[in-house]
Design a protein around this motif. Structure first.
Motif, PDB file in Angstrom:
ATOM      1  N   GLY A 146       7.668   6.609   0.453  1.00 34.00           N
ATOM      2  CA  GLY A 146       6.098   5.805   0.715  1.00 34.00           C
ATOM      3  C   GLY A 146       5.001   7.060  -0.142  1.00 34.00           C
ATOM      4  O   GLY A 146       5.614   7.788  -0.405  1.00 34.00           O
ATOM      5  N   GLN A 147       4.735   6.182  -0.874  1.00 37.31           N
ATOM      6  CA  GLN A 147       3.531   6.954  -1.790  1.00 37.31           C
ATOM      7  C   GLN A 147       1.874   7.210  -0.367  1.00 37.31           C
ATOM      8  O   GLN A 147       1.639   6.331  -0.332  1.00 37.31           O
ATOM      9  CB  GLN A 147       2.611   5.853  -2.388  1.00 37.31           C
ATOM     10  CG  GLN A 147       1.049   6.713  -3.002  1.00 37.31           C
ATOM     11  CD  GLN A 147       2.034   7.483  -4.251  1.00 37.31           C
ATOM     12  OE1 GLN A 147       2.386   7.286  -4.830  1.00 37.31           O
ATOM     13  NE2 GLN A 147       1.048   9.259  -3.984  1.00 37.31           N
ATOM     14  N   VAL A 148       2.393   8.824  -0.229  1.00 37.90           N
ATOM     15  CA  VAL A 148       1.378   8.669   0.861  1.00 37.90           C
ATOM     16  C   VAL A 148      -0.118   8.982   0.210  1.00 37.90           C
ATOM     17  O   VAL A 148      -0.021   9.515  -1.374  1.00 37.90           O
ATOM     18  CB  VAL A 148       1.336  10.369   1.301  1.00 37.90           C
ATOM     19  CG1 VAL A 148      -0.119  11.075   1.896  1.00 37.90           C
ATOM     20  CG2 VAL A 148       2.613  10.170   2.261  1.00 37.90           C
TER      21      VAL A 148
ATOM     22  N   GLU B   7       1.667   8.027   9.297  1.00 34.47           N
ATOM     23  CA  GLU B   7       2.195   6.445   8.756  1.00 34.47           C
ATOM     24  C   GLU B   7       3.383   6.611   7.953  1.00 34.47           C
ATOM     25  O   GLU B   7       4.125   6.190   8.528  1.00 34.47           O
ATOM     26  CB  GLU B   7       1.320   5.630   8.791  1.00 34.47           C
ATOM     27  CG  GLU B   7      -0.213   5.546   9.023  1.00 34.47           C
ATOM     28  CD  GLU B   7      -1.129   4.709   8.247  1.00 34.47           C
ATOM     29  OE1 GLU B   7      -1.467   3.715   8.707  1.00 34.47           O
ATOM     30  OE2 GLU B   7      -1.804   4.811   6.889  1.00 34.47           O
ATOM     31  N   GLU B   8       3.810   7.958   7.610  1.00 33.66           N
ATOM     32  CA  GLU B   8       5.202   7.591   7.077  1.00 33.66           C
ATOM     33  C   GLU B   8       6.111   8.111   7.236  1.00 33.66           C
ATOM     34  O   GLU B   8       7.312   7.938   7.494  1.00 33.66           O
ATOM     35  CB  GLU B   8       4.631   7.930   5.298  1.00 33.66           C
ATOM     36  CG  GLU B   8       6.374   8.291   4.454  1.00 33.66           C
ATOM     37  CD  GLU B   8       6.599   7.257   3.994  1.00 33.66           C
ATOM     38  OE1 GLU B   8       7.750   7.194   2.396  1.00 33.66           O
ATOM     39  OE2 GLU B   8       5.626   5.896   3.928  1.00 33.66           O
TER      40      GLU B   8
ATOM     41  N   THR C  94       0.472  -1.565  -0.344  1.00 38.50           N
ATOM     42  CA  THR C  94      -0.299  -0.056   0.078  1.00 38.50           C
ATOM     43  C   THR C  94       0.250   1.129  -0.073  1.00 38.50           C
ATOM     44  O   THR C  94       0.416   1.918  -0.224  1.00 38.50           O
ATOM     45  CB  THR C  94      -0.826  -0.481   0.984  1.00 38.50           C
ATOM     46  OG1 THR C  94      -0.349  -0.152   2.541  1.00 38.50           O
ATOM     47  CG2 THR C  94      -1.552  -0.469   0.974  1.00 38.50           C
ATOM     48  N   ARG C  95       2.038   1.451   0.060  1.00 41.13           N
ATOM     49  CA  ARG C  95       2.546   2.872   0.810  1.00 41.13           C
ATOM     50  C   ARG C  95       3.832   3.094  -0.759  1.00 41.13           C
ATOM     51  O   ARG C  95       4.561   3.169  -0.814  1.00 41.13           O
ATOM     52  CB  ARG C  95       3.446   2.218   1.705  1.00 41.13           C
ATOM     53  CG  ARG C  95       4.998   1.658   1.652  1.00 41.13           C
ATOM     54  CD  ARG C  95       5.173   1.994   3.370  1.00 41.13           C
ATOM     55  NE  ARG C  95       6.577   3.066   3.197  1.00 41.13           N
ATOM     56  CZ  ARG C  95       7.408   3.396   3.247  1.00 41.13           C
ATOM     57  NH1 ARG C  95       7.695   2.065   2.380  1.00 41.13           N
ATOM     58  NH2 ARG C  95       7.952   4.506   3.098  1.00 41.13           N
TER      59      ARG C  95
ATOM     60  N   GLU D 208       0.943  10.310   5.351  1.00 47.34           N
ATOM     61  CA  GLU D 208       1.378  11.116   6.279  1.00 47.34           C
ATOM     62  C   GLU D 208       1.996  10.594   7.548  1.00 47.34           C
ATOM     63  O   GLU D 208       3.174  11.147   7.645  1.00 47.34           O
ATOM     64  CB  GLU D 208       1.927  12.542   5.321  1.00 47.34           C
ATOM     65  CG  GLU D 208       3.250  13.328   6.071  1.00 47.34           C
ATOM     66  CD  GLU D 208       3.140  14.961   5.330  1.00 47.34           C
ATOM     67  OE1 GLU D 208       3.642  15.629   5.892  1.00 47.34           O
ATOM     68  OE2 GLU D 208       1.476  15.145   4.094  1.00 47.34           O
TER      69      GLU D 208
ATOM     70  N   LYS E 287       5.089   3.595  -4.565  1.00 41.15           N
ATOM     71  CA  LYS E 287       5.075   4.326  -5.079  1.00 41.15           C
ATOM     72  C   LYS E 287       5.138   3.805  -6.561  1.00 41.15           C
ATOM     73  O   LYS E 287       6.427   2.785  -7.039  1.00 41.15           O
ATOM     74  CB  LYS E 287       6.109   5.426  -4.935  1.00 41.15           C
ATOM     75  CG  LYS E 287       6.409   6.278  -4.180  1.00 41.15           C
ATOM     76  CD  LYS E 287       6.475   7.284  -4.539  1.00 41.15           C
ATOM     77  CE  LYS E 287       6.901   8.668  -3.394  1.00 41.15           C
ATOM     78  NZ  LYS E 287       5.829   9.348  -3.740  1.00 41.15           N
TER      79      LYS E 287
ATOM     80  N   TRP F 210      -2.319   5.694   3.009  1.00 38.84           N
ATOM     81  CA  TRP F 210      -1.660   5.037   3.307  1.00 38.84           C
ATOM     82  C   TRP F 210      -0.788   6.754   3.741  1.00 38.84           C
ATOM     83  O   TRP F 210      -0.958   7.647   2.720  1.00 38.84           O
ATOM     84  CB  TRP F 210       0.223   4.443   2.876  1.00 38.84           C
ATOM     85  CG  TRP F 210       1.337   4.748   3.705  1.00 38.84           C
ATOM     86  CD1 TRP F 210       2.415   5.968   4.126  1.00 38.84           C
ATOM     87  CD2 TRP F 210       1.907   3.685   4.851  1.00 38.84           C
ATOM     88  NE1 TRP F 210       3.108   5.398   4.481  1.00 38.84           N
ATOM     89  CE2 TRP F 210       2.870   4.309   4.904  1.00 38.84           C
ATOM     90  CE3 TRP F 210       1.303   3.075   5.217  1.00 38.84           C
ATOM     91  CZ2 TRP F 210       3.988   3.855   6.736  1.00 38.84           C
ATOM     92  CZ3 TRP F 210       1.591   1.736   6.340  1.00 38.84           C
ATOM     93  CH2 TRP F 210       2.670   2.628   7.006  1.00 38.84           C
TER      94      TRP F 210
END
Length: 318
Positions: free
Chosen positions: A107-109, A117-118, A52-53, A115, A55, A113
């Motif tokens: 990671g892909q916000v 969590e990142e 899920t995160r 920001e 890119k 997912w």
């Protein structure tokens, strides 16, 4: 899927291939494990199923002459740099092979997912550059071709305290450096009063470039003198010998993203020998410093004529 020969070895399971006009590979994704030899050691680019995160972008890219340009890694690696060992999940390179930019996380916000969590995944990096001691979560680093740190980009929640002219200043988002480690530019966390050759100016930008930290609101020369400053809350007043007065100040404009909202259009002042250059939304003004009597006035939103309407990330009211 294809098997591709590169200067860094064979890439197995290559998909979504993009080529330059000269026929050389520009970028691709990968469906199989590959380990390539680079200037910083063995690296394993992204491959196979994405989570899920991850890119949705190429795993690896090259310059048109075949040199490695970027690599999105399956797992973060530890990289040796001039400021110590740093973690990297996405790395870009100069043609000569040295690191250009390094992203500890990539990671892909999205709706899946966040920001936050990142940010929680991010780890603090502790190092010293010049006289500055840093211990913060970094979004990215930029390096000169020589390997010296060029700039760092902070997560939005992070603050670095920098001593400038015997005054502690809270810094957000970005700090840029000269190759010798001296600070080149800073992004103040809140509007901060700075002494300049024409008077006290509140350094702050309501729309800073927070992607890489290379360009910031407060610019210094290599000896630490004020070279440039951006403000959203200081008016510059000039009076000449004939009694004529001119005032240049920040003002409100319609947001380009939402015409129902107003945003402050800042002014930027640069100091070049005996010249003062002021840039507003549409015009660049050039003045000989000694031809005028200079003064500055601190203004608020009510004096500009309207509430800002652009509170996100702005500390001017608090």
């Amino acid at each position: 899927m294809k098997r591709i020969e590169t200067s860094y070895g064979v890439l197995e399971g290559a998909t979504d291939l993009v080529y330059y006009k000269n026929g050389n590979l520009r970028s691709c994704k990968l469906e199989k494990y590959n380990a390539i030899t680079t200037s910083i050691g063995f690296l394993v680019p992204q491959y196979g199923d994405m989570d899920t995160r991850t890119k949705l972008r190429e795993a690896i890219s090259f310059y048109d002459t075949g040199e490695l340009k970027s690599i999105y890694l399956k797992e973060p690696v530890i990289v040796n740099t001039t400021v110590g060992t740093l973690k990297g999940e996405f790395i870009t390179f100069y043609k000569q092979g040295t690191i250009h930019r390094l992203f500890p996380l990539y990671g892909q916000v999205s709706g899946y997912w966040s920001e936050e969590e990142e940010y929680q995944l991010a780890e603090k990096a502790t190092f010293k550059i010049g006289e500055l001691q840093v211990s913060n979560k970094m979004n990215s680093y930029c390096f000169y071709p020589s390997g010296h740190l060029k700039s760092l980009n902070l997560w939005s929640k992070e603050v670095v305290i920098v001593q400038l002219h015997k005054k502690n200043i809270a810094i957000r988002l970005g700090i840029a450096f000269y190759e010798n480690g001296n600070i080149k530019s800073l992004e103040p966390y809140v509007p901060t009063k700075i002494k300049t050759p024409i008077g006290d100016i509140m350094a702050y930008s309501n729309e800073p470039i927070g992607i890489h930290g290379d360009t910031n609101s407060l610019i210094l020369d290599e000896d630490g003198r004020i070279k440039g400053i951006t403000t959203v809350s200081t008016a510059i007043r000039m009076n000449n010998d004939q009694g004529e007065e001119q005032v240049i100040a920040p003002h409100l404009v319609r947001s380009q993203l939402d015409i129902e909202r107003w945003v402050i259009s800042p002014i930027t002042i640069s100091f070049l020998e005996n010249q003062v250059i002021i840039v507003d939304e549409h015009t660049t003004y050039r003045f000989n410093k000694d031809d005028f009597k200079w003064s500055t006035t601190q203004i608020g939103f009510e004096e500009i004529g309207h509430e800002c309407g652009n509170c996100q990330g702005c500390k001017n009211c608090s």
